[in-house]
Every structure is written in structure tokens, then in C-alpha cells.
Design an enzyme around this catalytic site. Structure first.
Site, PDB file in Angstrom:
ATOM      1  N   SER A 229      -0.056   3.909   4.394  1.00 56.71           N
ATOM      2  CA  SER A 229       0.553   2.584   5.228  1.00 56.71           C
ATOM      3  C   SER A 229      -0.298   1.911   6.120  1.00 56.71           C
ATOM      4  O   SER A 229      -1.655   2.558   6.150  1.00 56.71           O
ATOM      5  CB  SER A 229       1.743   3.169   6.183  1.00 56.71           C
ATOM      6  OG  SER A 229       2.582   3.640   5.520  1.00 56.71           O
ATOM      7  N   SER A 267       2.967   3.148   0.368  1.00 49.99           N
ATOM      8  CA  SER A 267       2.252   2.221   1.550  1.00 49.99           C
ATOM      9  C   SER A 267       3.184   1.543   2.254  1.00 49.99           C
ATOM     10  O   SER A 267       3.528   0.506   1.604  1.00 49.99           O
ATOM     11  CB  SER A 267       1.059   1.753   0.837  1.00 49.99           C
ATOM     12  OG  SER A 267       0.221   1.354   2.173  1.00 49.99           O
ATOM     13  N   ASP A 269       3.408  -1.372   4.425  1.00 54.68           N
ATOM     14  CA  ASP A 269       2.757  -2.125   4.930  1.00 54.68           C
ATOM     15  C   ASP A 269       3.360  -3.220   5.994  1.00 54.68           C
ATOM     16  O   ASP A 269       4.287  -4.001   5.291  1.00 54.68           O
ATOM     17  CB  ASP A 269       2.017  -2.990   3.980  1.00 54.68           C
ATOM     18  CG  ASP A 269       1.301  -2.130   2.938  1.00 54.68           C
ATOM     19  OD1 ASP A 269       0.586  -1.276   3.521  1.00 54.68           O
ATOM     20  OD2 ASP A 269       1.438  -2.101   1.664  1.00 54.68           O
TER      21      ASP A 269
END
Length: 334
Positions: A229, A267, A269
Site C-alpha cells: 500500500s 496494494s 493506493d
């Protein structure tokens, strides 16, 4: 003394910066860290971004963009719905995010100006630092969050393995907190844009289009996780409205692509942008220089997070290497 990416000629688009090249160059924006280190098992902490005077009766316009929603962003739906931020922004580790949100409520209830408040939207973001830190132990407590908010200040911002970046890594290297700013000429005059990242994402590092993975820098593969992240926070004193700040927040996530982010499945984001200014919003047609500056500042913030960090041996002996800056500089210049 900790050096920064531009000290080594590693910033592809240097631009004009504020006096500290940090998010705190935006007037009224403060940053505080609490670092929690009990090696080898615990490498964690808290970073607070505090607009001065923030509270449920003193909000700032804000926008949010979710590049990939694999994460815990507490308070995000109300921010997206109403277009305002009413709490400090607190960044921490994944399983500590919920305690951090409760601590923000404690902070609000303790403010004399908020004695009549019965509803409050705490805003907390997180990155998973579980590669280097024992996330199951949930090391962050209320006192750590209140300390980061209480100690938030203007001026230079500590980067690398500090606060919420203590246990994070990006692009296969030890990373952490990074920040940068840009001075931008808009039709109404000069404004400041500041960015802060909590970098913890996968991919292969690129600097100015040059690939700088482990093989290129002569390092063994540390088998670092590809997921992780990235939280990206932007502040500006341009009087943007919530819709325009949402447009700006999108560019924050786009900016990660310049550094080699692969936006993988795991991830999360996120881009968050807020404005400390009031007044008539500028025309959309004049915002392109601000958007370009956001891309540049995100790129430099990530590079700063890498340059400031050092090799860390963490939980269960897992290791993330600090980036060898001299090798990186030689590669990029060559």
C-alpha cells in the site's frame, strides 16, 4: 545528517520548492511522528498531518481518490460524500488503524472548543508493515497517537524510518515517510503544494526512466512482498473546492507510476488532498500546472523516503536493504 534525493541529483523534475521542500511549506500544515521501536519484532509508529485549527466546527475542503481499495481508510466515505476533512490525518500500521481512530475521538472530546460535539469523523490511513514488524501485536496505543498530534509542528519533516514509515518498504527497498513541495504559478498567483507519502508498495524502482532494481544495483533479492500500500497526502493553499481536490488526489496516485509502482492486487493506493485556503475556486482550465506539480512532488517524496531509510532487520529476521545511494547515483548519471 540525513540527505535527500535532490542532494544526490536524483530528482528528475526538481522544480521550485518551498523553504523546507515539505508538506509543511503549506501555511498552517503541521506534521508529527511517534516512532515505536522494539527490535527486532516491532518497527512501527504514527504520523499525524494536522491542519491548524482542524475540528468538526472548523473543517477544510478535501478530496479523495482510491487507486486500489485494498486497505483500511477510516473516515473515507464521509470525506468523499461531504468533501471536507474535520480531523487530523493519522497514518499508522494496518491492525493499529482502529485504535488510532478511537484515539482521534479521544483527542476531539478533549478539545474545549468541541464540548458540544456529538458526532465526529476521524480520518486514519494505514500501510501493512508486517514484513518487518509484528502487526498482530498492535503496538500503537492511544498515547502514541495523541503524542504525534500534540507534537506536530511546521518546518523540516523527518523522513525515512520514522513514525508510520518505521516498518515500511517500497519497490524492494527500505522506505518510509517522504515529503516534498512545489511552488506553482496559477492564474490567481503563486500557490504552494506539499505532499507526504507513507511508502510501502511493490514494483521495480525507476529514477528518471532508468530501471534501478536489485540486479542493476548489485543486490541480492530480499524476497520482499510485492503488496503493501501507499498513503499519499497533499495539502495546498490554492482555494480549490472538493471536486477539484478530488481531481488533484487522482494525480497523486498517478504519480506513483513514475517511480515504478506496479499497483498490485494487494496494494492499497490512496490519494487525499486538502486545501487550507478559502475563497472562490479557480477555473479548472488553469489547474494543469498544479496537476503537473503533484506528479513531480509525489515522485520526489517517494525518492526521499528511500534515500533517508537504512537497511533494517526486523520480525523473524526478515530484512529490507537500504538503497545504496552512491550506486544509484552512478547508475542514473551513466
Amino acid at each position: 545528517m540525513t540527505t535527500r534525493a535532490r542532494d544526490h541529483g536524483l530528482v528528475p523534475a526538481p522544480g521550485r520548492t518551498g523553504p523546507h521542500n515539505a508538506i509543511t511549506d503549506v501555511p498552517g500544515v503541521l506534521v508529527g511522528h511517534t516512532t515505536i521501536l522494539r527490535p527486532p519484532a516491532i518497527h512501527s509508529g504514527v504520523t499525524a498531518i494536522v491542519p491548524e485549527g482542524i475540528g468538526p466546527d472548523s473543517t477544510v475542503a478535501a478530496g479523495l481518490h482510491v487507486g486500489n481499495g485494498y486497505g483500511k481508510l477510516i473516515g473515507s466515505t464521509q470525506l468523499a460524500e461531504l468533501g471536507v476533512l474535520e480531523s487530523p490525518i493519522v497514518l499508522t500500521s494496518t491492525l493499529s488503524a482502529f485504535r488510532a481512530a478511537d484515539a482521534l475521538v479521544t483527542w476531539m472530546l478533549a478539545q474545549p472548543a468541541h464540548s458540544a460535539v456529538v458526532s465526529f469523523n476521524p480520518f486514519v490511513g494505514e500501510c501493512n508493515d508486517g514484513f518487518l514488524s509484528d502487526g498482530r501485536s498492535r503496538p500503537v496505543g492511544e498515547a502514541d497517537v495523541l503524542a504525534a498530534i500534540g507534537e506536530a509542528a511546521g518546518g523540516p519533516v523527518a523522513e525515512g524510518s520514522v513514525g508510520a514509515g518505521t516498518g515500511t518498504g517500497a519497490l524492494g527497498y527500505k522506505a518510509g515517510i517522504g515529503t516534498a513541495s512545489r511552488l506553482v504559478d496559477l492564474p490567481g498567483g503563486e500557490v504552494t503544494l506539499g505532499v507526504l507519502v507513507q511508502a510501502n508498495f511493490g514494483g521495480t524502482l525507476r529514477v528518471g526512466g532508468v530501471t534501478a532494481g536489485h540486479a542493476e544495483l548489485g543486490l541480492a533479492d530480499p524476497n520482499a512482498p510485492e503488496a503493501g500500500s501507499c498513503m499519499i497526502i497533499a495539502a495546498t493553499d490554492a482555494p480549490l473546492d472538493a471536486r477539484q481536490l478530488t481531481r488533484l488526489a487522482r494525480r497523486l496516485v498517478f504519480g506513483l507510476g513514475r517511480t515504478g509502482a506496479d499497483y498490485s492486487h494487494g496494494s492499497g493506493d490512496y490519494g487525499v488532498a486538502f486545501s487550507t485556503a478559502s475563497g472562490a475556486a479557480p477555473s479548472d482550465q488553469g489547474l494543469s500546472p498544479l496537476f503537473a506539480a503533484a506528479l513531480d512532488a509525489v515522485e520526489e517524496s517517494v525518492l526521499n523516503s528511500l534515500v533517508a531509510a537504512r537497511t533494517t532487520v526486523g520480525f523473524q529476521g526478515r530484512t529490507l536493504p537500504g538503497i545504496p545511494v552512491d550506486r544509484l547515483r552512478a547508475l542514473v548519471l551513466r
